[in-house]
Design a protein around this motif. Structure first.
Motif, PDB file in Angstrom:
ATOM      1  N   MET A 137      43.255  34.204  51.819  1.00 26.77           N
ATOM      2  CA  MET A 137      42.081  34.889  51.246  1.00 26.77           C
ATOM      3  C   MET A 137      40.620  34.317  51.844  1.00 26.77           C
ATOM      4  SD  MET A 137      42.409  35.897  47.216  1.00 26.77           S
ATOM      5  CE  MET A 137      42.428  34.042  46.251  1.00 26.77           C
ATOM      6  N   GLY A 138      39.656  35.207  52.106  1.00 23.65           N
ATOM      7  CA  GLY A 138      38.526  34.558  52.749  1.00 23.65           C
ATOM      8  C   GLY A 138      37.654  34.314  51.643  1.00 23.65           C
ATOM      9  N   ASN A 139      36.402  33.771  51.847  1.00 30.56           N
ATOM     10  CA  ASN A 139      35.472  33.252  50.854  1.00 30.56           C
ATOM     11  C   ASN A 139      35.153  34.255  49.813  1.00 30.56           C
ATOM     12  OD1 ASN A 139      35.480  30.559  51.329  1.00 30.56           O
ATOM     13  ND2 ASN A 139      33.437  30.756  52.431  1.00 30.56           N
ATOM     14  N   ARG A 140      34.977  35.555  50.248  1.00 31.46           N
ATOM     15  CA  ARG A 140      34.619  36.726  49.455  1.00 31.46           C
ATOM     16  C   ARG A 140      35.699  36.829  48.458  1.00 31.46           C
ATOM     17  NH1 ARG A 140      31.158  40.831  48.786  1.00 31.46           N
ATOM     18  NH2 ARG A 140      31.815  42.583  47.858  1.00 31.46           N
ATOM     19  N   GLU A 141      36.824  36.932  48.721  1.00 32.08           N
ATOM     20  CA  GLU A 141      38.134  37.371  47.842  1.00 32.08           C
ATOM     21  C   GLU A 141      38.200  36.023  46.853  1.00 32.08           C
ATOM     22  OE1 GLU A 141      38.252  37.636  51.277  1.00 32.08           O
ATOM     23  OE2 GLU A 141      37.813  39.907  51.237  1.00 32.08           O
ATOM     24  N   ASP A 142      38.018  34.867  47.531  1.00 39.07           N
ATOM     25  CA  ASP A 142      38.142  33.682  46.822  1.00 39.07           C
ATOM     26  C   ASP A 142      37.270  33.622  45.473  1.00 39.07           C
ATOM     27  OD1 ASP A 142      40.332  32.609  48.150  1.00 39.07           O
ATOM     28  OD2 ASP A 142      38.810  31.492  49.338  1.00 39.07           O
ATOM     29  N   LEU A 143      35.967  34.199  46.112  1.00 43.71           N
ATOM     30  CA  LEU A 143      34.833  34.022  45.104  1.00 43.71           C
ATOM     31  C   LEU A 143      35.159  35.198  43.834  1.00 43.71           C
ATOM     32  CD1 LEU A 143      31.966  33.783  47.261  1.00 43.71           C
ATOM     33  CD2 LEU A 143      32.484  32.034  45.346  1.00 43.71           C
ATOM     34  N   THR A 192      33.511  26.041  41.849  1.00 44.44           N
ATOM     35  CA  THR A 192      34.865  25.242  41.687  1.00 44.44           C
ATOM     36  C   THR A 192      36.272  25.871  41.673  1.00 44.44           C
ATOM     37  OG1 THR A 192      33.448  23.743  40.490  1.00 44.44           O
ATOM     38  CG2 THR A 192      35.607  23.490  40.123  1.00 44.44           C
ATOM     39  N   ALA A 193      36.162  27.035  40.869  1.00 41.65           N
ATOM     40  CA  ALA A 193      37.313  27.922  40.579  1.00 41.65           C
ATOM     41  C   ALA A 193      37.849  28.605  41.903  1.00 41.65           C
ATOM     42  CB  ALA A 193      37.146  28.947  39.575  1.00 41.65           C
ATOM     43  N   ALA A 194      36.741  28.865  42.815  1.00 43.51           N
ATOM     44  CA  ALA A 194      37.096  29.409  44.081  1.00 43.51           C
ATOM     45  C   ALA A 194      37.427  28.524  45.134  1.00 43.51           C
ATOM     46  CB  ALA A 194      35.977  30.230  44.460  1.00 43.51           C
ATOM     47  N   GLY A 195      37.005  27.241  45.102  1.00 42.21           N
ATOM     48  CA  GLY A 195      37.194  26.369  46.086  1.00 42.21           C
ATOM     49  C   GLY A 195      36.329  26.429  47.230  1.00 42.21           C
ATOM     50  N   THR A 196      34.958  27.068  46.838  1.00 40.35           N
ATOM     51  CA  THR A 196      34.135  27.317  47.949  1.00 40.35           C
ATOM     52  C   THR A 196      32.691  26.601  47.335  1.00 40.35           C
ATOM     53  OG1 THR A 196      33.246  29.198  46.730  1.00 40.35           O
ATOM     54  CG2 THR A 196      35.001  29.540  48.225  1.00 40.35           C
ATOM     55  N   ALA A 216      38.042  36.243  42.947  1.00 43.78           N
ATOM     56  CA  ALA A 216      39.151  35.666  41.989  1.00 43.78           C
ATOM     57  C   ALA A 216      38.780  34.354  41.224  1.00 43.78           C
ATOM     58  CB  ALA A 216      40.285  35.295  43.030  1.00 43.78           C
ATOM     59  N   GLY A 217      37.934  33.726  41.694  1.00 40.24           N
ATOM     60  CA  GLY A 217      37.346  32.653  40.824  1.00 40.24           C
ATOM     61  C   GLY A 217      36.539  33.079  39.668  1.00 40.24           C
ATOM     62  N   ALA A 218      35.725  34.064  39.985  1.00 38.88           N
ATOM     63  CA  ALA A 218      34.703  34.623  38.900  1.00 38.88           C
ATOM     64  C   ALA A 218      35.674  35.301  37.915  1.00 38.88           C
ATOM     65  CB  ALA A 218      33.573  35.690  39.642  1.00 38.88           C
ATOM     66  N   ARG A 219      36.701  35.948  38.385  1.00 34.88           N
ATOM     67  CA  ARG A 219      37.301  36.695  37.229  1.00 34.88           C
ATOM     68  C   ARG A 219      38.084  35.772  36.566  1.00 34.88           C
ATOM     69  NH1 ARG A 219      40.974  41.136  39.696  1.00 34.88           N
ATOM     70  NH2 ARG A 219      41.680  41.108  37.371  1.00 34.88           N
ATOM     71  N   ARG A 220      38.471  34.605  36.870  1.00 31.81           N
ATOM     72  CA  ARG A 220      39.452  33.407  36.285  1.00 31.81           C
ATOM     73  C   ARG A 220      38.151  32.989  35.191  1.00 31.81           C
ATOM     74  NH1 ARG A 220      41.561  32.007  40.713  1.00 31.81           N
ATOM     75  NH2 ARG A 220      40.246  30.268  41.109  1.00 31.81           N
ATOM     76  N   CYS A 221      37.117  32.627  35.727  1.00 30.66           N
ATOM     77  CA  CYS A 221      35.840  32.109  34.633  1.00 30.66           C
ATOM     78  C   CYS A 221      35.427  33.081  33.692  1.00 30.66           C
ATOM     79  CB  CYS A 221      34.652  31.821  35.666  1.00 30.66           C
ATOM     80  SG  CYS A 221      34.898  30.363  36.873  1.00 30.66           S
ATOM     81  N   LEU A 222      35.328  34.370  34.015  1.00 30.26           N
ATOM     82  CA  LEU A 222      35.261  35.277  32.924  1.00 30.26           C
ATOM     83  C   LEU A 222      36.150  35.408  31.921  1.00 30.26           C
ATOM     84  CD1 LEU A 222      33.935  38.409  35.246  1.00 30.26           C
ATOM     85  CD2 LEU A 222      32.487  37.368  33.546  1.00 30.26           C
ATOM     86  N   MET A 223      37.460  35.096  32.390  1.00 30.89           N
ATOM     87  CA  MET A 223      38.563  35.194  31.213  1.00 30.89           C
ATOM     88  C   MET A 223      38.415  34.162  30.373  1.00 30.89           C
ATOM     89  SD  MET A 223      39.676  38.268  31.791  1.00 30.89           S
ATOM     90  CE  MET A 223      39.334  39.562  32.889  1.00 30.89           C
ATOM     91  N   GLU A 224      38.006  32.956  31.048  1.00 31.71           N
ATOM     92  CA  GLU A 224      38.095  31.537  30.375  1.00 31.71           C
ATOM     93  C   GLU A 224      36.605  31.448  29.697  1.00 31.71           C
ATOM     94  OE1 GLU A 224      39.109  28.726  33.209  1.00 31.71           O
ATOM     95  OE2 GLU A 224      40.891  29.635  33.686  1.00 31.71           O
TER      96      GLU A 224
END
Length: 193
Positions: free
Chosen positions: A1-7, A30-34, A9-17
């Motif tokens: 995935m590129g940075n945009r997609e990583d971001l 941190t969640a996106a590794g970016t 995905a990371g934002a969705r994980r954070c939203l859920m948590e």
């Protein structure tokens, strides 16, 4: 995935948590590794990223509900039996989708401070009403838009109300059988008018 997609995905994980208001830019990076800077580069702000991730999650929720209804019982059985079987599956889906429901209620409470989300939610609500009318009752909005909106609004109110009850106290929330019994109790007088 590129940075945009990583971001995203990371934002969705954070939203859920952590929920919408509990998520920070640092959490997402941190969640996106970016890097933090990548949020600004791709989305201009953390809020814009969270909003994009939320819209993506809500679209998946709509697809989940559609799959839940499509996996329903065959066309056999009475309308009451089909209603109860469908609502059994929807209620079961609340456990899988609990974080997304919680976020929606969190954001509804903050709508006055989030005008861009109010507009997105309003547009999504209109589409959801038509979609629910089609999914539950096979109503074509092109044939009768007013009826489709009214029926969809009924199912949307029932869905949101059930989700709220399930979030607060799942052990005491109505079952699908309870919903079917309630409808049988309240509708005889309405059907004769």
């Amino acid at each position: 995935m590129g940075n945009r997609e990583d971001l995203l995905a990371g934002a969705r994980r954070c939203l859920m948590e952590k929920g919408y208001s509990g998520t920070t830019a640092r959490d997402i990076a941190t969640a996106a590794g970016t890097s933090l800077a990548s949020i600004g580069y791709h989305f201009r702000s953390t809020k814009a990223l969270l909003n994009a991730a939320l819209v993506e999650a809500m679209e998946e929720w709509g697809q989940e509900i559609e799959r839940t209804l499509a996996a329903g019982p065959a066309l056999g059985g009475t309308p009451a039996q089909r209603f109860e079987a469908t609502w059994t599956r929807i209620i079961e889906s609340f456990a899988r989708l609990r974080p997304l429901w919680a976020i929606q209620f969190e954001l509804i409470a903050q709508m006055d401070r989030l005008p861009e989300l109010r507009e997105a939610f309003a547009a999504a609500n209109r589409q959801a009403k038509l979609g629910l009318a089609a999914l539950f009752e096979n109503l074509d909005p092109d044939a009768d838009a007013r009826k489709a909106m009214a029926v969809g609004a009924f199912y949307q109110a029932l869905l949101g109300g059930m989700a709220a009850q399930w979030l607060v106290d799942p052990d005491e929330a109505p079952s699908a059988a309870d919903l079917a019994e309630a409808l049988r109790t309240i509708t005889p007088g309405l059907a004769t008018q």
